[in-house]
Design a protein around this motif. Structure first.
Motif, PDB file in Angstrom:
ATOM      1  N   MET A   1      29.520  81.597   2.434  1.00 13.69           N
ATOM      2  CA  MET A   1      30.100  82.179   3.847  1.00 13.69           C
ATOM      3  C   MET A   1      31.045  83.254   3.454  1.00 13.69           C
ATOM      4  N   ALA A   2      31.873  83.017   2.361  1.00 15.20           N
ATOM      5  CA  ALA A   2      32.919  83.822   1.840  1.00 15.20           C
ATOM      6  C   ALA A   2      32.299  85.241   1.113  1.00 15.20           C
ATOM      7  N   ALA A   3      30.981  85.080   0.425  1.00 17.91           N
ATOM      8  CA  ALA A   3      30.627  86.368  -0.132  1.00 17.91           C
ATOM      9  C   ALA A   3      30.240  87.358   0.800  1.00 17.91           C
ATOM     10  N   GLY A   4      29.653  87.046   1.847  1.00 12.40           N
ATOM     11  CA  GLY A   4      29.376  88.004   3.042  1.00 12.40           C
ATOM     12  C   GLY A   4      30.740  88.368   3.549  1.00 12.40           C
ATOM     13  N   LEU A   5      31.454  87.632   3.710  1.00 15.95           N
ATOM     14  CA  LEU A   5      32.839  88.017   4.608  1.00 15.95           C
ATOM     15  C   LEU A   5      33.348  88.933   3.660  1.00 15.95           C
ATOM     16  N   THR A   6      33.536  88.714   2.223  1.00 22.45           N
ATOM     17  CA  THR A   6      34.244  89.747   1.452  1.00 22.45           C
ATOM     18  C   THR A   6      33.718  91.054   1.236  1.00 22.45           C
ATOM     19  N   LEU A   7      32.461  90.705   1.256  1.00 21.55           N
ATOM     20  CA  LEU A   7      31.746  92.296   0.964  1.00 21.55           C
ATOM     21  C   LEU A   7      31.816  93.065   2.243  1.00 21.55           C
TER      22      LEU A   7
END
Length: 305
Positions: free
Chosen positions: A23-29
């Motif tokens: 979840m967080a990888a896409g959000l931080t990108l």
């Protein structure tokens, strides 16, 4: 408290952390490259879970269900970026928050209209059902171990994409100076669509994986989105490495606190009171972790100053 039970909780924490990383990888990108606050990211998690559940019910194939979650979330992300998000890049963050919050309502009601208000269920495939024997006599579910392994493979692939491919170079350059890469001939609109669709696909994939453990229902993405924001604050905005480490820290902290604190208070209090107090404090533990990290690293563990 036995060693076996402690190791099982550590594994549960790793599984939870890997799911949070997706979840967080896409959000931080999305935030790091595009500077966009996307409250609707949890909706792609929900879309992926519903797409997987519907596909599995129609075909009986878990692998097709996972593929459907990736495709459905990526397509939804690309459409949203081209029709709504593209108009928000030069607007302030309040406009972005309001617009993406509206998307949450649209996706929730649209999903309820398509699938109804009752939860769906995604069955664990037979070849991953049941426990597997680990050292120390531990019997641990194969599916949860598979989630850990798949999540780490996705993390490795994402690191390779960002560090060793031309599109990864463009993503890193876009994070640093979007005007310069546009001047060098990179189609910034296509790059943004790709990044947004990639982030949505990762969220949808996470939803599909967790959908076999819990029920698939409307609104399931919002609680996970809150934790994903905690992860990127701890890890540092725009850092994939920070997202991975932050997700594992949050997953382990949440799981171990929920296991250890009630047991610790049980030594000095009545069992029912200890469970209540311990659970309440455990729910605060990840925010205490975030505050502690920000106290010493205001930009997060791997955030740029």
């Amino acid at each position: 408290m036995s060693l076996v039970l402690l190791i099982e909780q550590i594994l549960n924490g790793l599984q939870f952390g890997v799911m949070l990383f997706l979840m967080a990888a896409g959000l931080t990108l999305i935030f790091g490259v595009m500077g966009l606050i996307n409250l609707a990211h949890g909706s792609f998690y929900m879309i992926g879970a519903f797409a997987a559940a519907a596909t599995a019910a129609a075909t009986g194939s878990f692998l097709l269900a996972l593929a459907a979650s990736l495709v459905a979330a990526a397509v939804a992300g690309a459409i949203v970026e081209m029709t709504v998000i593209r108009r928000l890049y030069n607007r302030d963050h309040l406009d972005q928050v309001l617009a993406t919050f509206a998307l949450i309502l649209i996706f929730s009601e649209g999903t309820r209209w398509l699938f109804g208000s009752f939860p769906l269920f995604l069955e664990i495939p037979e070849y991953l059902s049941g426990p597997i024997s680990l050292p120390f006599g531990i019997q641990y579910p194969q599916y949860r171990l598979a989630i850990i392994a798949v999540g780490l493979l996705v993390a490795a692939g994402l690191f390779a994409l960002i560090a060793r491919t031309s599109i990864g170079i463009q993503i890193r350059a876009g994070e640093s100076d979007r005007e310069m890469i546009a001047a060098l001939g990179v189609d910034i609109s296509k790059l943004y669509t790709f990044v947004f669709a990639l982030g949505a696909a990762l969220a949808g994939f996470a939803g599909a994986l967790i959908g076999a453990i819990q029920s698939v229902q409307v609104g399931m993405g919002e609680p996970v989105l809150i934790l994903a924001f905690v992860v990127i604050v701890i890890g540092g905005i725009g850092s994939i490495k920070g997202a991975l480490l932050g997700a594992l820290l949050v997953g382990l902290t949440d799981t171990l606190a929920g296991f250890l604190l009630p047991a610790a208070f049980g030594l000095i209090m009545e069992p029912s009171a200890a469970a209540s107090v311990g659970s309440s404090l455990a729910s605060m533990s990840i925010y205490v972790l975030m505050a502690g990290v920000l106290l010493f690293r205001p930009t997060g563990l791997f955030g740029s100053s």
